[in-house]
Motif scaffolding. Structure first.
Motif, mmCIF file in Angstrom:
data_model
loop_
_atom_site.group_PDB
_atom_site.id
_atom_site.type_symbol
_atom_site.label_atom_id
_atom_site.label_comp_id
_atom_site.label_asym_id
_atom_site.label_seq_id
_atom_site.Cartn_x
_atom_site.Cartn_y
_atom_site.Cartn_z
ATOM 1 N N MET A 1 78.272 -17.763 -29.109
ATOM 2 C CA MET A 1 78.830 -17.369 -27.826
ATOM 3 C C MET A 1 79.561 -16.046 -28.012
ATOM 4 O O MET A 1 80.284 -15.868 -28.968
ATOM 5 C CB MET A 1 79.793 -18.443 -27.319
ATOM 6 N N ASN A 2 79.321 -15.150 -27.097
ATOM 7 C CA ASN A 2 80.049 -13.889 -27.095
ATOM 8 C C ASN A 2 80.360 -13.523 -25.645
ATOM 9 O O ASN A 2 79.994 -14.248 -24.725
ATOM 10 C CB ASN A 2 79.253 -12.794 -27.816
ATOM 11 N N LYS A 3 81.037 -12.417 -25.456
ATOM 12 C CA LYS A 3 81.431 -12.021 -24.091
ATOM 13 C C LYS A 3 80.220 -11.828 -23.185
ATOM 14 O O LYS A 3 80.269 -12.162 -22.005
ATOM 15 C CB LYS A 3 82.288 -10.758 -24.124
ATOM 16 N N ASN A 4 79.151 -11.294 -23.737
ATOM 17 C CA ASN A 4 77.940 -11.098 -22.948
ATOM 18 C C ASN A 4 77.386 -12.451 -22.474
ATOM 19 O O ASN A 4 76.989 -12.584 -21.317
ATOM 20 C CB ASN A 4 76.889 -10.348 -23.761
ATOM 21 N N HIS A 5 77.363 -13.421 -23.370
ATOM 22 C CA HIS A 5 76.910 -14.761 -22.984
ATOM 23 C C HIS A 5 77.751 -15.292 -21.824
ATOM 24 O O HIS A 5 77.211 -15.807 -20.839
ATOM 25 C CB HIS A 5 77.030 -15.746 -24.150
ATOM 26 N N ILE A 6 79.059 -15.180 -21.968
ATOM 27 C CA ILE A 6 79.966 -15.695 -20.934
ATOM 28 C C ILE A 6 79.701 -15.006 -19.605
ATOM 29 O O ILE A 6 79.581 -15.666 -18.566
ATOM 30 C CB ILE A 6 81.440 -15.520 -21.370
ATOM 31 N N GLU A 7 79.588 -13.682 -19.624
ATOM 32 C CA GLU A 7 79.352 -12.942 -18.379
ATOM 33 C C GLU A 7 78.023 -13.329 -17.734
ATOM 34 O O GLU A 7 77.938 -13.484 -16.511
ATOM 35 C CB GLU A 7 79.408 -11.434 -18.632
ATOM 36 N N GLU A 8 77.000 -13.490 -18.547
ATOM 37 C CA GLU A 8 75.689 -13.850 -18.012
ATOM 38 C C GLU A 8 75.683 -15.263 -17.434
ATOM 39 O O GLU A 8 75.086 -15.506 -16.377
ATOM 40 C CB GLU A 8 74.614 -13.704 -19.091
ATOM 41 N N VAL A 9 76.331 -16.197 -18.112
ATOM 42 C CA VAL A 9 76.384 -17.568 -17.592
ATOM 43 C C VAL A 9 77.246 -17.619 -16.332
ATOM 44 O O VAL A 9 76.913 -18.338 -15.381
ATOM 45 C CB VAL A 9 76.861 -18.559 -18.672
ATOM 46 N N LYS A 10 78.318 -16.845 -16.287
ATOM 47 C CA LYS A 10 79.112 -16.760 -15.060
ATOM 48 C C LYS A 10 78.237 -16.301 -13.894
ATOM 49 O O LYS A 10 78.325 -16.852 -12.787
ATOM 50 C CB LYS A 10 80.268 -15.765 -15.231
ATOM 51 N N LYS A 11 77.401 -15.301 -14.129
ATOM 52 C CA LYS A 11 76.508 -14.806 -13.075
ATOM 53 C C LYS A 11 75.559 -15.901 -12.609
ATOM 54 O O LYS A 11 75.323 -16.069 -11.412
ATOM 55 C CB LYS A 11 75.704 -13.601 -13.567
ATOM 56 N N ILE A 12 75.005 -16.628 -13.556
ATOM 57 C CA ILE A 12 74.073 -17.710 -13.211
ATOM 58 C C ILE A 12 74.780 -18.770 -12.380
ATOM 59 O O ILE A 12 74.264 -19.205 -11.345
ATOM 60 C CB ILE A 12 73.473 -18.328 -14.492
ATOM 61 N N LEU A 13 75.962 -19.193 -12.816
ATOM 62 C CA LEU A 13 76.693 -20.227 -12.088
ATOM 63 C C LEU A 13 77.149 -19.740 -10.718
ATOM 64 O O LEU A 13 77.103 -20.485 -9.735
ATOM 65 C CB LEU A 13 77.895 -20.701 -12.917
ATOM 66 N N THR A 14 77.579 -18.495 -10.655
ATOM 67 C CA THR A 14 78.018 -17.942 -9.367
ATOM 68 C C THR A 14 76.848 -17.830 -8.393
ATOM 69 O O THR A 14 76.987 -18.144 -7.212
ATOM 70 C CB THR A 14 78.695 -16.570 -9.580
ATOM 71 N N GLU A 15 75.704 -17.408 -8.900
ATOM 72 C CA GLU A 15 74.511 -17.315 -8.054
ATOM 73 C C GLU A 15 74.104 -18.696 -7.551
ATOM 74 O O GLU A 15 73.776 -18.879 -6.385
ATOM 75 C CB GLU A 15 73.379 -16.691 -8.852
ATOM 76 N N TRP A 16 74.124 -19.673 -8.434
ATOM 77 C CA TRP A 16 73.781 -21.052 -8.058
ATOM 78 C C TRP A 16 74.848 -21.612 -7.130
ATOM 79 O O TRP A 16 74.543 -22.225 -6.116
ATOM 80 C CB TRP A 16 73.653 -21.888 -9.321
ATOM 81 N N ASN A 17 76.113 -21.430 -7.491
ATOM 82 C CA ASN A 17 77.270 -21.906 -6.746
ATOM 83 C C ASN A 17 77.158 -23.388 -6.396
ATOM 84 O O ASN A 17 77.058 -23.751 -5.222
ATOM 85 C CB ASN A 17 77.502 -21.068 -5.486
ATOM 86 N N PRO A 18 77.220 -24.258 -7.403
ATOM 87 C CA PRO A 18 77.081 -25.687 -7.145
ATOM 88 C C PRO A 18 78.175 -26.268 -6.259
ATOM 89 O O PRO A 18 78.002 -27.342 -5.681
ATOM 90 C CB PRO A 18 77.118 -26.314 -8.549
#
Length: 93
Positions: A1-18
């Motif tokens: 895990m690195n900052k890039n991973h975190i930022e990318e997963v944040k984007k995925i979750l935000t786009e999905w917005n469960p």
């Protein structure tokens, strides 16, 4: 895990917005940053889509007391898996 991973997963979750419209009521959501970190903590580049989907479902269900649609979780897991494979770095221990 690195900052890039975190930022990318944040984007995925935000786009999905469960959380849907409920997301507006959570003042410290911060684009799912905490949840992204929690999900990634248990994963590495060898994690299967099934494991990623399970971790995503568990983290979001526990954090927000919501039911997660399995097919949506799997779509999210597929995207997260691509990120982990592209940036084949070990997770923090």
């Amino acid at each position: 895990m690195n900052k890039n991973h975190i930022e990318e997963v944040k984007k995925i979750l935000t786009e999905w917005n469960p959380l849907g419209e409920y997301a507006n009521q959570i003042s410290d959501l911060n684009n799912y940053e905490t949840e992204a970190i929690d999900i990634l903590f248990y994963l590495d580049s060898k994690s299967s889509i099934e494991r990623i989907s399970k971790m995503t479902t568990e983290v979001l269900s526990q954090a927000f007391s919501i039911n997660i649609n399995p097919s949506e979780s799997r779509k999210c897991a597929e995207k997260i898996r691509r990120i982990l494979i592209m940036n084949n770095e070990p997770r923090y221990t």
